[in-house]
Design an enzyme around this catalytic site. Structure first.
Site, mmCIF file in Angstrom:
data_model
loop_
_atom_site.group_PDB
_atom_site.id
_atom_site.type_symbol
_atom_site.label_atom_id
_atom_site.label_comp_id
_atom_site.label_asym_id
_atom_site.label_seq_id
_atom_site.Cartn_x
_atom_site.Cartn_y
_atom_site.Cartn_z
ATOM 1 C CG ASP A 112 -35.755 8.275 35.826
ATOM 2 O OD1 ASP A 112 -35.622 9.333 35.197
ATOM 3 O OD2 ASP A 112 -35.840 7.162 35.264
ATOM 4 C CE1 TYR B 157 -50.790 14.832 40.739
ATOM 5 C CE2 TYR B 157 -50.434 16.741 42.123
ATOM 6 C CZ TYR B 157 -50.214 15.416 41.836
ATOM 7 O OH TYR B 157 -49.419 14.670 42.684
ATOM 8 C CE LYS C 221 -38.959 8.193 32.611
ATOM 9 N NZ LYS C 221 -37.877 7.650 33.416
ATOM 10 C CG ASP D 27 -47.363 16.698 44.951
ATOM 11 O OD1 ASP D 27 -46.970 17.193 46.024
ATOM 12 O OD2 ASP D 27 -48.453 16.112 44.824
#
Ligand code: NAD
Length: 360
Positions: A224, A124, A191, A248
């Site tokens: 994940d 972002y 990740k 988020d």
């Protein structure tokens, strides 16, 4: 001593839930002088700016705000008025407690975790290159020359950046929060297996910071896998810290674990300023109808009181809200179980009940 706090009603259901929260915060007996300011689509229509300078100046002056949700008008030229506010004031930590209160319908029993989201970088940054623009074409040519990899010409590009400094301060924030709240474990999510130069830095910094908090356990999860585990066994988690986009998503997932957006509080904090707001948005369908659930913002109000060093008042407000939820009579429609035929409370009705619990 009276505290000065900036009050931003916002758009949609904002003015209704902000008024309900202002009443219950005042009912704790803490003296607050509110400085009412504008932001969002309404502010844009009235002043020509969705984030007027006076609003930013007010928060810089008071150091703390209670804010309703806002809509970013498409014609304003601003990508997101919320992201702009957080970046302009360097509110780098988004804190979203996810606690399941007895009485709130949820498939989960015992959830009490805190999501700490980095708020200023990651996906972002707001640095984007639109498809087909001359700058974008030049960027794609540069990438091809530098990497030998060709990106499709009809691509848009969003820039993700993760810095050592940004990672360190958010991870440290999560550890300090864990310590202050008597928590036991911090879990970093990322990740890093795929995005080595961004999330990899985040994870590496998290491990270094964790080593200086010997009293707190630390582990990490790929994002994940974390989502899967949160759905299966949310009670196993304590404090979670992660880059912007993951935070988020996971904070809305966390809201889902505890009964929905109507009960999910939050705060955006920096070193010198803080803005408290619920996780939900403007809920346009409910706006102006006295139907919105004010509990998410009321619990954000309790966080605000603790931030003002009015911890006892914050605890009393949270306990009063929890009692109303446990009793189940004065709750809005989103908290009614199917088959529960009791009439739902209005936004004002919830505020009346919480005020009575506080002063009665
Ligand atoms: P939303 O949170 O407004 O609504 C999602 C769903 O949850 C809707 O069904 C809504 O009716 C329900 N809901 C939300 N808050 C509720 C409450 N307090 N009580 C009962 N039900 C509630 O999300 P959206 O529809 O994706 O976004 C609507 C607008 O809000 C968009 O313009 C978006 O940009 C904005 N938004 C602002 C903020 C913010 O200012 N912090 C956050 C999220 C979304």
């Amino acid at each position: 001593m009276s505290h000065r706090v900036t009050l931003i009603p916002g758009d949609g259901i904002g003015p209704e839930v902000v008024e309900a929260t202002r009443r219950v915060v005042e009912a704790t007996g803490v003296a607050i002088e509110w400085d009412r300011q504008e932001m969002g689509a309404g502010a844009f229509a009235r002043t020509g700016s969705p984030l007027p300078g006076a609003t930013l100046d007010s928060i810089r002056g008071t150091g703390v705000a209670l804010k309703g949700p806002v809509e970013t008008p498409i014609t304003s030229g601003m990508r997101s008025v919320n992201v702009t506010l957080r970046q302009d004031l360097d509110l780098y930590a988004c804190v979203r407690p996810c606690r399941r209160y007895p009485g709130v319908p949820s498939v989960y029993g015992d959830v009490d975790l805190i999501v700490v989201r980095e708020n200023t970088e990651g996906m972002y940054t707001g640095i984007e290159f639109a498809m087909g623009e001359p700058d974008t074409k030049e960027l794609l040519r540069f990438i091809e020359a530098a990497t030998g990899r060709r990106i499709r010409e009809d691509s848009g590009v969003s820039i993700k950046t993760i810095s050592r400094e940004g990672s360190e301060r958010i991870v440290r924030y999560a550890f300090e929060l864990a310590r202050a709240r008597g928590r036991h474990r911090v879990t970093a999510s990322h990740k890093a297996n795929i995005m080595k130069v961004t999330d990899g830095v985040f994870l590496e910094v998290a491990r270094v910071v964790a080593a200086s908090y010997a009293d707190l356990a630390f582990d990490d999860r790929i994002i994940d896998a974390l989502c899967m585990e949160l759905i299966r066994t949310p009670e196993r988690f304590d404090v979670l810290v992660m880059p912007n986009l993951y935070g988020d998503v996971v904070s809305d997932l966390g809201a889902g674990l505890i009964g929905g957006l109507g009960v999910a509080p939050g705060g955006h904090l920096g070193d010198t300023m803080a803005v408290f707001e619920a996780t939900h948005g403007t809920a346009p369908r409910l706006a102006g109808r006295n139907l919105a659930n004010p509990v998410g913002l009321m619990l954000s109000g309790a966080m605000l009181l603790r931030h003002l060093a009015e911890g006892e008042a914050g605890d009393r407000l949270e306990a009063a809200v929890a009692a109303i939820l446990a009793d189940g009579t004065h709750v809005t429609r989103d908290l009614r179980e199917p088959g529960d035929d009791r009439p739902p409370a209005t936004t004002v009705g919830v505020a009346d009940a919480v005020v009575s619990a506080l002063v009665g």
